[in-house]
Design a protein around this motif. Structure first.
Motif, PDB file in Angstrom:
ATOM      1  N   MET A 113       0.843  -1.203   0.000  1.00 10.74           N
ATOM      2  CA  MET A 113       0.000   0.000   0.000  1.00 10.74           C
ATOM      3  C   MET A 113       0.873   1.246   0.000  1.00 10.74           C
ATOM      4  SD  MET A 113      -3.093  -0.838  -0.297  1.00 10.74           S
ATOM      5  CE  MET A 113      -4.023   0.566   0.241  1.00 10.74           C
ATOM      6  N   GLN A 114       1.982   1.188   0.744  1.00 11.28           N
ATOM      7  CA  GLN A 114       2.886   2.333   0.781  1.00 11.28           C
ATOM      8  C   GLN A 114       3.514   2.545  -0.592  1.00 11.28           C
ATOM      9  OE1 GLN A 114       6.010   2.033   3.671  1.00 11.28           O
ATOM     10  NE2 GLN A 114       6.406   4.222   3.611  1.00 11.28           N
ATOM     11  N   GLY A 115       3.916   1.453  -1.257  1.00  7.92           N
ATOM     12  CA  GLY A 115       4.489   1.556  -2.601  1.00  7.92           C
ATOM     13  C   GLY A 115       3.500   2.164  -3.582  1.00  7.92           C
ATOM     14  N   GLU A 118       3.797   5.594  -5.839  1.00  5.17           N
ATOM     15  CA  GLU A 118       3.537   5.616  -7.289  1.00  5.17           C
ATOM     16  C   GLU A 118       2.454   6.629  -7.625  1.00  5.17           C
ATOM     17  OE1 GLU A 118       3.001   1.830  -9.159  1.00  5.17           O
ATOM     18  OE2 GLU A 118       4.897   1.075  -8.360  1.00  5.17           O
ATOM     19  N   ASN A 119       1.436   6.731  -6.786  1.00 11.39           N
ATOM     20  CA  ASN A 119       0.396   7.749  -6.998  1.00 11.39           C
ATOM     21  C   ASN A 119       0.993   9.152  -6.919  1.00 11.39           C
ATOM     22  OD1 ASN A 119      -1.612   5.820  -7.316  1.00 11.39           O
ATOM     23  ND2 ASN A 119      -2.238   5.909  -5.182  1.00 11.39           N
ATOM     24  N   ARG A 120       1.847   9.375  -5.936  1.00  6.42           N
ATOM     25  CA  ARG A 120       2.500  10.685  -5.795  1.00  6.42           C
ATOM     26  C   ARG A 120       3.378  10.986  -7.011  1.00  6.42           C
ATOM     27  NH1 ARG A 120       5.278  10.880  -0.032  1.00  6.42           N
ATOM     28  NH2 ARG A 120       6.248  12.700  -0.989  1.00  6.42           N
ATOM     29  N   ALA A 121       4.100   9.978  -7.479  1.00  7.69           N
ATOM     30  CA  ALA A 121       4.958  10.175  -8.651  1.00  7.69           C
ATOM     31  C   ALA A 121       4.119  10.485  -9.890  1.00  7.69           C
ATOM     32  CB  ALA A 121       5.828   8.943  -8.895  1.00  7.69           C
ATOM     33  N   ALA A 122       3.015   9.776 -10.077  1.00  7.80           N
ATOM     34  CA  ALA A 122       2.146  10.029 -11.231  1.00  7.80           C
ATOM     35  C   ALA A 122       1.574  11.448 -11.174  1.00  7.80           C
ATOM     36  CB  ALA A 122       1.022   8.996 -11.295  1.00  7.80           C
ATOM     37  N   ALA A 123       1.169  11.880  -9.988  1.00  6.72           N
ATOM     38  CA  ALA A 123       0.657  13.249  -9.844  1.00  6.72           C
ATOM     39  C   ALA A 123       1.758  14.263 -10.130  1.00  6.72           C
ATOM     40  CB  ALA A 123       0.093  13.451  -8.431  1.00  6.72           C
ATOM     41  N   SER A 131       9.874  11.528   2.766  1.00  6.81           N
ATOM     42  CA  SER A 131       8.695  10.687   2.945  1.00  6.81           C
ATOM     43  C   SER A 131       7.436  11.482   3.253  1.00  6.81           C
ATOM     44  CB  SER A 131       8.940   9.671   4.059  1.00  6.81           C
ATOM     45  OG  SER A 131       9.984   8.803   3.670  1.00  6.81           O
ATOM     46  N   ALA A 132       7.596  12.679   3.798  1.00  3.99           N
ATOM     47  CA  ALA A 132       6.421  13.500   4.090  1.00  3.99           C
ATOM     48  C   ALA A 132       5.691  13.830   2.793  1.00  3.99           C
ATOM     49  CB  ALA A 132       6.845  14.780   4.806  1.00  3.99           C
ATOM     50  N   ALA A 133       4.395  13.882   2.860  1.00  4.43           N
ATOM     51  CA  ALA A 133       3.570  14.067   1.660  1.00  4.43           C
ATOM     52  C   ALA A 133       3.847  15.378   0.937  1.00  4.43           C
ATOM     53  CB  ALA A 133       2.092  13.982   2.025  1.00  4.43           C
ATOM     54  N   ASP A 134       4.407  16.378   1.628  1.00  4.64           N
ATOM     55  CA  ASP A 134       4.614  17.678   0.994  1.00  4.64           C
ATOM     56  C   ASP A 134       6.002  17.831   0.372  1.00  4.64           C
ATOM     57  OD1 ASP A 134       5.900  17.647   3.428  1.00  4.64           O
ATOM     58  OD2 ASP A 134       5.444  19.743   3.887  1.00  4.64           O
ATOM     59  N   ARG A 135       6.820  16.815   0.433  1.00  7.70           N
ATOM     60  CA  ARG A 135       8.182  16.910  -0.093  1.00  7.70           C
ATOM     61  C   ARG A 135       8.236  16.524  -1.565  1.00  7.70           C
ATOM     62  NH1 ARG A 135      12.069  16.785   4.237  1.00  7.70           N
ATOM     63  NH2 ARG A 135      11.094  18.144   5.754  1.00  7.70           N
ATOM     64  N   GLU A 136       9.104  17.225  -2.289  1.00  8.12           N
ATOM     65  CA  GLU A 136       9.331  16.899  -3.699  1.00  8.12           C
ATOM     66  C   GLU A 136      10.174  15.631  -3.791  1.00  8.12           C
ATOM     67  OE1 GLU A 136       8.716  18.717  -6.863  1.00  8.12           O
ATOM     68  OE2 GLU A 136       7.109  19.384  -5.547  1.00  8.12           O
ATOM     69  N   PRO A 137       9.907  14.779  -4.752  1.00  8.88           N
ATOM     70  CA  PRO A 137      10.757  13.604  -4.932  1.00  8.88           C
ATOM     71  C   PRO A 137      12.075  14.004  -5.605  1.00  8.88           C
ATOM     72  CG  PRO A 137       9.108  13.683  -6.657  1.00  8.88           C
ATOM     73  CD  PRO A 137       8.801  14.817  -5.706  1.00  8.88           C
ATOM     74  N   LEU A 138      13.030  13.118  -5.557  1.00  8.87           N
ATOM     75  CA  LEU A 138      14.275  13.273  -6.294  1.00  8.87           C
ATOM     76  C   LEU A 138      14.025  12.742  -7.696  1.00  8.87           C
ATOM     77  CD1 LEU A 138      17.339  13.752  -6.507  1.00  8.87           C
ATOM     78  CD2 LEU A 138      17.653  11.435  -5.593  1.00  8.87           C
ATOM     79  N   TRP A 139      14.158  13.598  -8.697  1.00  6.51           N
ATOM     80  CA  TRP A 139      13.929  13.186 -10.087  1.00  6.51           C
ATOM     81  C   TRP A 139      15.278  13.056 -10.768  1.00  6.51           C
ATOM     82  CZ3 TRP A 139      12.911  17.175 -14.397  1.00  6.51           C
ATOM     83  CH2 TRP A 139      12.726  16.540 -15.623  1.00  6.51           C
TER      84      TRP A 139
END
Length: 119
Positions: free
Chosen positions: A3-5, A9-14, A104-112
């Motif tokens: 579920m975490q994964g 993936e949902n965050r990355a798609a958004a 990991s926090a929902a408001d952080r940008e991922p590393l692209w």
């Protein structure tokens, strides 16, 4: 997939869609591997691997895309291109979107990592 994964993936798609990319497919699977997200960035077909790490004691999420994983992604991309002839003429690249422990926090940008590796 955990579920975490799926959440990452949902965050990355958004994140991809916020940049104006078009998500074509998620979780493409074939006998040699899986691609988390397949998207269009302009005319470029982008095969995206989403990685996350919750424990900072292990290697980083981006570093976990090793040679073995890269070969599997390349094989899965080849399967996708064979299945979708209309996409064969497009330039392709392989990106990694990583969520490190501090991100990991929902408001952080991922590393692209654009063009994380090449064929």
């Amino acid at each position: 997939m955990s579920m975490q994964g799926a959440g990452f993936e949902n965050r990355a798609a958004a994140w991809v869609q916020q940049r104006g990319w078009q998500v074509l497919l998620r979780n493409f699977r074939c006998k040699v591997g899986e691609i988390d997200i397949i998207a269009l960035d302009g005319e470029c077909l982008v095969f995206i691997e989403v990685r996350s790490r919750g424990n900072p004691r292990f290697a980083g999420a981006a570093a976990s895309v090793d040679r073995r994983k890269q070969r599997r992604l390349l094989g899965a991309a080849a399967c996708f291109l064979r299945a979708e002839p209309a996409c064969r003429h497009r330039p392709c690249r392989f990106d990694v979107i990583a969520f490190e422990p501090r991100q990991s926090a929902a408001d952080r940008e991922p590393l692209w990592i654009r063009s994380a590796f090449t064929a």
